[in-house]
Each structure stands twice: as C-alpha cells, then as structure tokens.
Design an enzyme around this catalytic site. Structure first.
Site, PDB file in Angstrom:
ATOM      1  N   PRO A  19       0.845  -1.198   0.000  1.00  0.00           N
ATOM      2  CA  PRO A  19       0.000   0.000   0.000  1.00  0.00           C
ATOM      3  C   PRO A  19       0.875   1.240   0.000  1.00  0.00           C
ATOM      4  O   PRO A  19       1.793   1.339   0.826  1.00  0.00           O
ATOM      5  CB  PRO A  19      -0.791  -0.117   1.317  1.00  0.00           C
ATOM      6  CG  PRO A  19       0.045  -1.001   2.197  1.00  0.00           C
ATOM      7  CD  PRO A  19       0.817  -1.917   1.282  1.00  0.00           C
ATOM      8  N   ALA A  21       0.216   5.356  -0.153  1.00  0.00           N
ATOM      9  CA  ALA A  21      -0.724   6.464  -0.259  1.00  0.00           C
ATOM     10  C   ALA A  21      -0.280   7.387  -1.382  1.00  0.00           C
ATOM     11  O   ALA A  21       0.908   7.706  -1.497  1.00  0.00           O
ATOM     12  CB  ALA A  21      -0.778   7.221   1.064  1.00  0.00           C
ATOM     13  N   CYS A 103       3.164   2.983   8.799  1.00  0.00           N
ATOM     14  CA  CYS A 103       3.447   4.238   8.126  1.00  0.00           C
ATOM     15  C   CYS A 103       4.169   5.201   9.066  1.00  0.00           C
ATOM     16  O   CYS A 103       3.701   5.446  10.180  1.00  0.00           O
ATOM     17  CB  CYS A 103       2.136   4.859   7.641  1.00  0.00           C
ATOM     18  SG  CYS A 103       2.425   6.157   6.468  1.00  0.00           S
ATOM     19  N   LYS A 145      -0.175  -4.511   9.124  1.00  0.00           N
ATOM     20  CA  LYS A 145       1.160  -4.222   8.586  1.00  0.00           C
ATOM     21  C   LYS A 145       1.917  -3.372   9.595  1.00  0.00           C
ATOM     22  O   LYS A 145       1.386  -2.367  10.083  1.00  0.00           O
ATOM     23  CB  LYS A 145       1.018  -3.476   7.263  1.00  0.00           C
ATOM     24  CG  LYS A 145       2.331  -3.095   6.591  1.00  0.00           C
ATOM     25  CD  LYS A 145       2.099  -2.748   5.134  1.00  0.00           C
ATOM     26  CE  LYS A 145       3.344  -2.269   4.433  1.00  0.00           C
ATOM     27  NZ  LYS A 145       3.709  -0.883   4.800  1.00  0.00           N
ATOM     28  N   ASN A 206       8.638  -7.390   3.662  1.00  0.00           N
ATOM     29  CA  ASN A 206       8.593  -6.150   2.891  1.00  0.00           C
ATOM     30  C   ASN A 206       9.828  -5.301   3.202  1.00  0.00           C
ATOM     31  O   ASN A 206      10.330  -5.302   4.306  1.00  0.00           O
ATOM     32  CB  ASN A 206       7.295  -5.388   3.247  1.00  0.00           C
ATOM     33  CG  ASN A 206       7.270  -3.974   2.700  1.00  0.00           C
ATOM     34  OD1 ASN A 206       7.172  -3.013   3.456  1.00  0.00           O
ATOM     35  ND2 ASN A 206       7.381  -3.821   1.388  1.00  0.00           N
ATOM     36  N   ASP A 208      12.691  -2.915   0.469  1.00  0.00           N
ATOM     37  CA  ASP A 208      13.868  -2.950  -0.418  1.00  0.00           C
ATOM     38  C   ASP A 208      13.895  -4.159  -1.347  1.00  0.00           C
ATOM     39  O   ASP A 208      14.981  -4.585  -1.755  1.00  0.00           O
ATOM     40  CB  ASP A 208      15.173  -2.902   0.391  1.00  0.00           C
ATOM     41  CG  ASP A 208      15.314  -1.618   1.196  1.00  0.00           C
ATOM     42  OD1 ASP A 208      14.502  -0.702   1.002  1.00  0.00           O
ATOM     43  OD2 ASP A 208      16.230  -1.544   2.031  1.00  0.00           O
TER      44      ASP A 208
END
Ligand code: FMN
Length: 350
Positions: A19, A21, A103, A145, A206, A208
C-alpha cells in the site's frame, strides 16, 4: 510457491503490491494485478468519520472493477473509531481489512497512528482486537502491517506479532525498518524471520525488494510466505511478472517491449484521468509518468515538459509521442531501471 489464503480468500500468488498512499490507487493496483501481482492493499483510509465524505477518501474507497479480494487499509488511533471504520469499509465492499501500523509519515504519527502505535503495545493490541471483533460478524478477515519496532533499541515486532495473532489477526506484514529509520538505511530481514518463527499466521516480508533475485533471497532467508514490493513497482508494474517468472523458472524474462510499455502507460493514464477527473488527474499523473521514464533516454526532458502541461489530452499525446520516438531507438527497455530516488513520502501520503 503455494498460493496463500487469507480467511476464505485464496490469493493468485505470493507477490504483493505494497500500500502506498498517493500511488497505489485503483488504476495502479489493477495494473499491477494484471501484470502478475497476486494481491494488492489499498492506500490507507482514515478512521476519522468527518473525512469519509471527502473526495480523497471516496477515491481511495473506489474499487470499481478491481479483481478481488478487495483489501482496504485503515489507519487511526482509537479502537472504537477503527472498529467503525472497518464496518464502514466492509459495507462499501472491503473483503479484507488491513490495519496500518507501518506508516512513519508525521501526519499519521502526530496523531499516534501508523507505526507510532508500536510504541504503545496495549493500545496497538486493543485496536487490533476491536477491528477483528467488528469484522467477525461479516466474516471479513483482518490483517496488519507493521515495522520491526519503534527504534533500534526497541524492536518489538515479535512480541506484538504474538499478541496480534492471539486476538485474531490473520496475516502480518513486516517492513524491515524501524519507525525511527523512516525510509533511510536498509531493511533488515532477521526480525522478519523471527516473526515468521513466532507465529502461525502467514507472514509477508517487505522492504527494499527491487529485483527477482532479492525476492528469492528474502523469501529463503526469512521463510516468509510472501513478499511485498512497494517503490520498485513505481513506473515498473511488470516487476511482478518478472519476479514470478524468475521464481518459477530460475531465468529472467526479457525486459518489456517499448511498444508494450507505451500501451501500458497510456492505458494507465486513461484510467487515472477517469478516477481523478481532468484537473486533478493531469497533475497527479505526472509522478507516474516520471517514474516510467526515469532511466530512459530523454526521460528527464519529458518529465520537465510534462510538468508544464495542464491539459490531459496534451499530456497523453506528449507521452504517446515520446514513446513513438523511443520505439524507433530501441525495441525493449534496458534490463532494469533501479529505484534510487529518495521518496517524498509525506508529500505523497498527505
Ligand atoms: C509513497 C509511499 C506511500 C506509502 N503509504 C503507505 C500506506 O498508506 N500504508 C502503509 O502501510 N505503508 C505505506 N508505505 C510503505 C510501503 O507500504 C512499504 O512498506 C515501504 O515502501 C517499504 O517497501 P519498499 O522498500 O518495497 O518500498 C508507503 C510508502 C511510500 C513510498
């Protein structure tokens, strides 16, 4: 790799779009799925009710024509509000709810949301539990996440993962950086491997993952059930089929034909204008165009030219003309165009 299940949903494969944004809107997710991604999570939707009717949130909640399962990410700081946000999105078509504890954007962290929640374990678990309970009557699975922790000295992903599993979270994605790192330095995969060891639910690695080799190595090192690709898919949505092909055969696919990229980008722009309308669409399409052409001959000149255009038709035609010229120079894209630019995360997420 065997296909993954989240609740009743079987995913097409184990290569996920992260995801992002301002990036992974419905047109981009659809494109990634068509080009080999097995699963995509939407951009985050706030749990603040007063913003649900905003144009931005309604665009983010637009899933028209997107192949399922439809997964909506929610962000917030308050358990009852997050529960309400889950129900609101389920009623509008979400088949999976993902909670954002990854985030690092200030705007999110100032309100104690996103990865900032990892610093407050009881609140993080309370939110997870409230969302799971709210989604249960609809038979909608909840995933989450997160990062490896708040800072280097406080890597609590394993501790939290166990608690999230206990309250009913059905899949965990871990970005191999701390909140403090932002997007700097490198992702590490030891913590992701430790999370995988600690829980029974699927774990997604998740951070790189920029090449088929890196995807293979991260899967092998962490034992994760899937990999999630973010920035490396910007302007390069075919990375998913490249990874899939490499994992299946051990061989690299030929880079895409320039003529195919031309068609993909022009179709992408068409869908993009459709979602955002001409005024906003012409501006928000600029970054996508720049990503597609960043390592190509004349790409920088095109980027500069595109930034002066305020009309969709003119923008679309400029891109078409650029690729017509490029087709005369080369048949296929160069082997790889790596992602090295510092991302304007907060600007895009805002
Ligand atoms: C522009 C941008 C926006 C992002 N927005 C979100 C978001 O809304 N929710 C989220 O969980 N992570 C978000 N992220 C983080 C990514 O999902 C991912 O964890 C991160 O980019 C690391 O993966 P990568 O190295 O493959 O890019 C964002 C990242 C970028 C670059």
């Amino acid at each position: 790799m065997t296909a993954l299940r989240i609740g009743q949903h079987t995913l097409a494969n184990n290569l996920f779009v992260a995801p992002m944004a301002g990036v992974t809107d419905r047109p981009f997710r659809q494109l990634c799925k068509a080009l080999g991604a097995g699963y995509a999570v939407s951009e985050m939707v706030t749990s603040r009710k007063d913003l649900w009717n905003s144009l931005k949130t309604s665009r983010r909640a637009n899933h028209a024509g997107e192949p399922g399962p439809i997964s909506v990410q929610i962000a917030g700081t308050d358990a009852p509000m997050m529960a309400e946000a889950a129900i609101y999105n389920i009623e509008r078509g979400a088949q999976i709810i993902d909670i954002n504890m990854g985030c690092p954007a200030k705007k999110v962290c100032n309100k104690w949301a996103g990865s900032a929640l990892m610093q407050n374990e009881p609140l993080a678990v309370e939110i997870a539990q409230a969302v799971v309970q709210a989604a249960r009557p609809f038979n909608v699975p909840v995933t989450l996440k997160m990062r490896t922790g708040w800072c280097d000295a406080q890597k609590n992903a394993v501790l939290l993962a166990r608690q999230f599993e206990d309250v009913g979270i059905q899949m965990l994605t871990v970005h191999g950086r701390t909140r403090e790192q932002g997007y700097k330095g490198f992702a590490e995969y030891d913590t992701i491997a430790a999370v995988k060891q600690a829980v029974h639910v699927p774990v997604v690695a998740n951070g790189d993952i920029t090449s088929p080799e890196k995807a293979r190595d991260v899967l092998a090192y962490t034992g994760a059930d899937a990999v999630m690709v973010g920035r490396a898919a910007q302007g390069r949505p075919w990375i998913f089929r490249e990874i899939g092909h490499f994992l299946a055969t051990g061989a690299h696919m030929a880079p895409p034909l320039v003529a195919e990229v031309r068609r993909l980008l022009l179709d992408h722009l068409h869908d993009h204008y459709g979602l955002y309308g001409e005024l906003t669409g012409v501006r928000s399409a600029r970054k996508h165009i720049a990503w597609y052409v960043r390592a190509l001959p004349g790409g920088e000149e095109l980027r500069q030219h595109i930034n002066t255009i305020d009309d969709c038709l003119v923008q679309w035609q400029a891109v078409a003309d650029y690729f017509d010229q490029l087709c005369l120079q080369m048949e296929r894209l160069p082997q790889i165009h790596a992602v090295d630019a510092e991302q304007e995360i907060e600007e895009l997420a805002a």
